[in-house]
Design an enzyme around this catalytic site. Structure first.
Site, PDB file in Angstrom:
ATOM      1  N   TYR A 167       0.835  -1.213   0.000  1.00  0.00           N
ATOM      2  CA  TYR A 167       0.000   0.000   0.000  1.00  0.00           C
ATOM      3  C   TYR A 167       0.873   1.269   0.000  1.00  0.00           C
ATOM      4  CZ  TYR A 167      -5.115   0.588   0.141  1.00  0.00           C
ATOM      5  OH  TYR A 167      -6.436   0.772  -0.191  1.00  0.00           O
ATOM      6  N   GLU A 174       2.269   6.340  -7.090  1.00  0.00           N
ATOM      7  CA  GLU A 174       1.222   7.222  -7.630  1.00  0.00           C
ATOM      8  C   GLU A 174       1.570   8.692  -7.402  1.00  0.00           C
ATOM      9  OE1 GLU A 174      -2.619   5.917  -6.112  1.00  0.00           O
ATOM     10  OE2 GLU A 174      -2.072   3.836  -6.454  1.00  0.00           O
TER      11      GLU A 174
HETATM   12  C1  LIG Z   1     -11.230  12.059  -8.846  1.00  0.00           C
HETATM   13  C2  LIG Z   1      -9.920  12.046  -8.188  1.00  0.00           C
HETATM   14  C3  LIG Z   1      -9.842  11.056  -7.093  1.00  0.00           C
HETATM   15  C4  LIG Z   1      -8.599  11.211  -6.319  1.00  0.00           C
HETATM   16  C5  LIG Z   1      -8.716  10.535  -5.007  1.00  0.00           C
HETATM   17  C6  LIG Z   1      -7.458  10.554  -4.272  1.00  0.00           C
HETATM   18  C7  LIG Z   1      -7.544   9.573  -3.155  1.00  0.00           C
HETATM   19  C8  LIG Z   1      -6.262   9.238  -2.620  1.00  0.00           C
HETATM   20  C9  LIG Z   1      -6.241   8.151  -1.587  1.00  0.00           C
HETATM   21  C10 LIG Z   1      -6.284   6.765  -2.173  1.00  0.00           C
HETATM   22  C11 LIG Z   1      -4.994   6.068  -2.114  1.00  0.00           C
HETATM   23  C12 LIG Z   1      -5.136   4.731  -2.812  1.00  0.00           C
HETATM   24  C13 LIG Z   1      -3.857   4.272  -3.295  1.00  0.00           C
HETATM   25  C14 LIG Z   1      -3.928   2.890  -3.923  1.00  0.00           C
HETATM   26  O1  LIG Z   1      -4.368   2.996  -5.256  1.00  0.00           O
HETATM   27  C15 LIG Z   1      -2.611   2.260  -3.873  1.00  0.00           C
HETATM   28  C16 LIG Z   1      -2.701   0.771  -3.960  1.00  0.00           C
HETATM   29  O2  LIG Z   1      -3.693   0.126  -4.153  1.00  0.00           O
HETATM   30  S1  LIG Z   1      -1.268   0.042  -3.701  1.00  0.00           S
HETATM   31  C17 LIG Z   1      -1.640  -1.685  -3.617  1.00  0.00           C
HETATM   32  C18 LIG Z   1      -2.030  -2.166  -2.234  1.00  0.00           C
HETATM   33  N1  LIG Z   1      -3.428  -1.978  -2.064  1.00  0.00           N
HETATM   34  C19 LIG Z   1      -4.223  -2.824  -1.388  1.00  0.00           C
HETATM   35  O3  LIG Z   1      -3.807  -3.835  -0.851  1.00  0.00           O
HETATM   36  C20 LIG Z   1      -5.668  -2.484  -1.314  1.00  0.00           C
HETATM   37  C21 LIG Z   1      -6.362  -3.091  -2.408  1.00  0.00           C
HETATM   38  N2  LIG Z   1      -7.743  -2.743  -2.355  1.00  0.00           N
HETATM   39  C22 LIG Z   1      -8.628  -3.335  -1.563  1.00  0.00           C
HETATM   40  O4  LIG Z   1      -8.343  -4.249  -0.846  1.00  0.00           O
HETATM   41  C23 LIG Z   1     -10.048  -2.856  -1.628  1.00  0.00           C
HETATM   42  O5  LIG Z   1     -10.213  -2.065  -2.733  1.00  0.00           O
HETATM   43  C24 LIG Z   1     -10.515  -2.133  -0.362  1.00  0.00           C
HETATM   44  C25 LIG Z   1     -11.830  -1.449  -0.670  1.00  0.00           C
HETATM   45  C26 LIG Z   1      -9.475  -1.096   0.082  1.00  0.00           C
HETATM   46  C27 LIG Z   1     -10.727  -3.123   0.772  1.00  0.00           C
HETATM   47  O6  LIG Z   1     -11.497  -4.153   0.378  1.00  0.00           O
HETATM   48  P1  LIG Z   1     -12.688  -4.741   1.266  1.00  0.00           P
HETATM   49  O7  LIG Z   1     -13.295  -3.767   2.192  1.00  0.00           O
HETATM   50  O8  LIG Z   1     -13.607  -5.375   0.293  1.00  0.00           O
HETATM   51  O9  LIG Z   1     -11.960  -5.759   2.199  1.00  0.00           O
HETATM   52  P2  LIG Z   1     -11.906  -7.310   2.088  1.00  0.00           P
HETATM   53  O10 LIG Z   1     -11.124  -7.739   0.922  1.00  0.00           O
HETATM   54  O11 LIG Z   1     -11.420  -7.800   3.408  1.00  0.00           O
HETATM   55  O12 LIG Z   1     -13.425  -7.757   1.831  1.00  0.00           O
HETATM   56  C28 LIG Z   1     -14.490  -7.464   2.726  1.00  0.00           C
HETATM   57  C29 LIG Z   1     -15.675  -8.376   2.420  1.00  0.00           C
HETATM   58  O13 LIG Z   1     -16.160  -8.141   1.103  1.00  0.00           O
HETATM   59  C30 LIG Z   1     -16.025  -9.327   0.329  1.00  0.00           C
HETATM   60  N3  LIG Z   1     -15.680  -8.948  -1.036  1.00  0.00           N
HETATM   61  C31 LIG Z   1     -15.128  -7.806  -1.395  1.00  0.00           C
HETATM   62  N4  LIG Z   1     -14.940  -7.779  -2.719  1.00  0.00           N
HETATM   63  C32 LIG Z   1     -15.383  -8.959  -3.180  1.00  0.00           C
HETATM   64  C33 LIG Z   1     -15.441  -9.542  -4.455  1.00  0.00           C
HETATM   65  N5  LIG Z   1     -14.982  -8.911  -5.551  1.00  0.00           N
HETATM   66  N6  LIG Z   1     -15.959 -10.776  -4.559  1.00  0.00           N
HETATM   67  C34 LIG Z   1     -16.415 -11.438  -3.476  1.00  0.00           C
HETATM   68  N7  LIG Z   1     -16.380 -10.934  -2.234  1.00  0.00           N
HETATM   69  C35 LIG Z   1     -15.871  -9.713  -2.090  1.00  0.00           C
HETATM   70  C36 LIG Z   1     -14.937 -10.092   1.021  1.00  0.00           C
HETATM   71  O14 LIG Z   1     -14.950 -11.466   0.757  1.00  0.00           O
HETATM   72  C37 LIG Z   1     -15.269  -9.804   2.458  1.00  0.00           C
HETATM   73  O15 LIG Z   1     -16.412 -10.535   2.855  1.00  0.00           O
HETATM   74  P3  LIG Z   1     -16.499 -11.235   4.272  1.00  0.00           P
HETATM   75  O16 LIG Z   1     -16.122 -10.183   5.293  1.00  0.00           O
HETATM   76  O17 LIG Z   1     -17.904 -11.682   4.353  1.00  0.00           O
HETATM   77  O18 LIG Z   1     -15.530 -12.363   4.218  1.00  0.00           O
END
Ligand SMILES: CCCCCCCCCCCCC[C@@H](O)CC(=O)SCCNC(=O)CCNC(=O)[C@H](O)C(C)(C)COP(=O)(O)OP(=O)(O)OC[C@H]1O[C@@H](n2cnc3c(N)ncnc32)[C@H](O)[C@@H]1OP(=O)(O)O
Length: 245
Positions: A167, A174
């Site tokens: 992250y 970015e």
């Molecule tokens: C218009 C201009 C906009 C400018 C905005 C500027 C904002 C700046 C701040 C943002 C910075 C972001 C930077 C970023 O891009 C950098 C990176 O990503 S670097 C790489 C590392 N990143 C990560 O590891 C995060 C990756 N992303 C995520 O994990 C998700 O997108 C996130 C929303 C952050 C978290 O996901 P979630 O809340 O879903 O957590 P879980 O994975 O634990 O899931 C929770 C429960 O949901 C179920 N789930 C979710 N998605 C699915 C799916 N596709 N299919 C099936 N089930 C899904 C999951 O199973 C969990 O369920 P349960 O709790 O019942 O088990």
């Protein structure tokens, strides 16, 4: 006289029908999510392989973005469906958190890397591309195996540990890329609207980008803390009470 169970007009029968509906909606939603997550895992795998092949064959990162951009744009844009999944309730996670995550990526792909050709060969672009690719292969394969009830522990472990390093690394990639774009945006005045014009509004993309960079300060910690909470919940079984959006 037929009993209510026989003619299907009794409460029990209505409940059964409703349960049936719920079950089939559940099955349909599950089938869709399995398809979606397999497609996304495959897409990011193809991207990872294409990047590795490019680097092995050419020995340089120059031209890498150009060569993989179509796959990247397609699969990152397809991730918009994640916001829809949360909004319609087939995935139980925050629309806000997912929306911030997805919109920042879409912004990086289309409004920075695609729009400003001069920065496509920056090392920082490769940094966020590699980080996103590793993250997404792990994340989508986690969801897929989880839905199939066959989740190998190392995938679960990777999903909730890799992000600790990835992250901040992705954010660094970015931010450095947006920073590298600033001089070009200033020089060309791209996506900017100067006064006077018929709408009587002005917009300066250069300052907008600076605001976007600063917006990482409040927003990124929220996402990182969200992931740390998820990690405690999934890996250590802690019960966490989430606030509603
Ligand atoms: C218009 C201009 C906009 C400018 C905005 C500027 C904002 C700046 C701040 C943002 C910075 C972001 C930077 C970023 O891009 C950098 C990176 O990503 S670097 C790489 C590392 N990143 C990560 O590891 C995060 C990756 N992303 C995520 O994990 C998700 O997108 C996130 C929303 C952050 C978290 O996901 P979630 O809340 O879903 O957590 P879980 O994975 O634990 O899931 C929770 C429960 O949901 C179920 N789930 C979710 N998605 C699915 C799916 N596709 N299919 C099936 N089930 C899904 C999951 O199973 C969990 O369920 P349960 O709790 O019942 O088990």
């Amino acid at each position: 006289m037929a009993s209510s169970e026989e003619d299907g007009s009794g409460n029990g029968s209505v409940e059964e029908k409703e349960n049936g509906k719920k079950r089939s909606l559940g099955a349909l939603a599950t089938a869709w999510l399995i398809f979606y997550n397999i497609a996304m895992t495959a897409g990011w795998l193809v991207l990872g392989i294409a990047m590795a092949r490019f680097y092995i064959q050419r020995g340089t990162h120059r031209g890498l973005f150009r060569s993989v951009q179509k796959i990247l744009k397609f699969f990152q844009t397809f991730a918009l469906l994640e916001v829809v999944h949360c909004a319609v309730g087939i995935v139980h996670t925050s629309v806000l958190v997912t929306g911030v995550q997805v919109s920042s990526r879409i912004f990086m792909v289309w409004f920075i890397a695609h729009s400003i050709k001069q920065i496509q060969n920056e090392e920082s672009v490769i940094l966020f591309l590699v980080v996103w690719t590793v993250t997404e292969i792990t994340r989508y394969s986690f969801y897929t195996f989880n839905l199939l009830n066959h989740l190998p522990y190392f995938i679960k472990w990777a999903r909730y540990n890799f992000f600790i390093i990835l992250y901040p690394a992705g954010v660094a990639g970015e931010l450095l890329t947006i920073y590298a774009a600033l001089p070009y945006v200033k020089k060309t005045g791209m996506y900017s609207l100067r006064l006077p014009n018929k709408y009587n509004v002005s917009f300066d993309y250069y300052y907008f980008l600076i605001i976007v960079m600063f917006s990482y300060i409040p927003l990124f910690p929220q996402l990182y803390l969200h992931m740390l909470r998820q990690r405690r919940k999934v890996l250590h079984g802690e019960v966490i009470v989430e606030k509603d959006d």
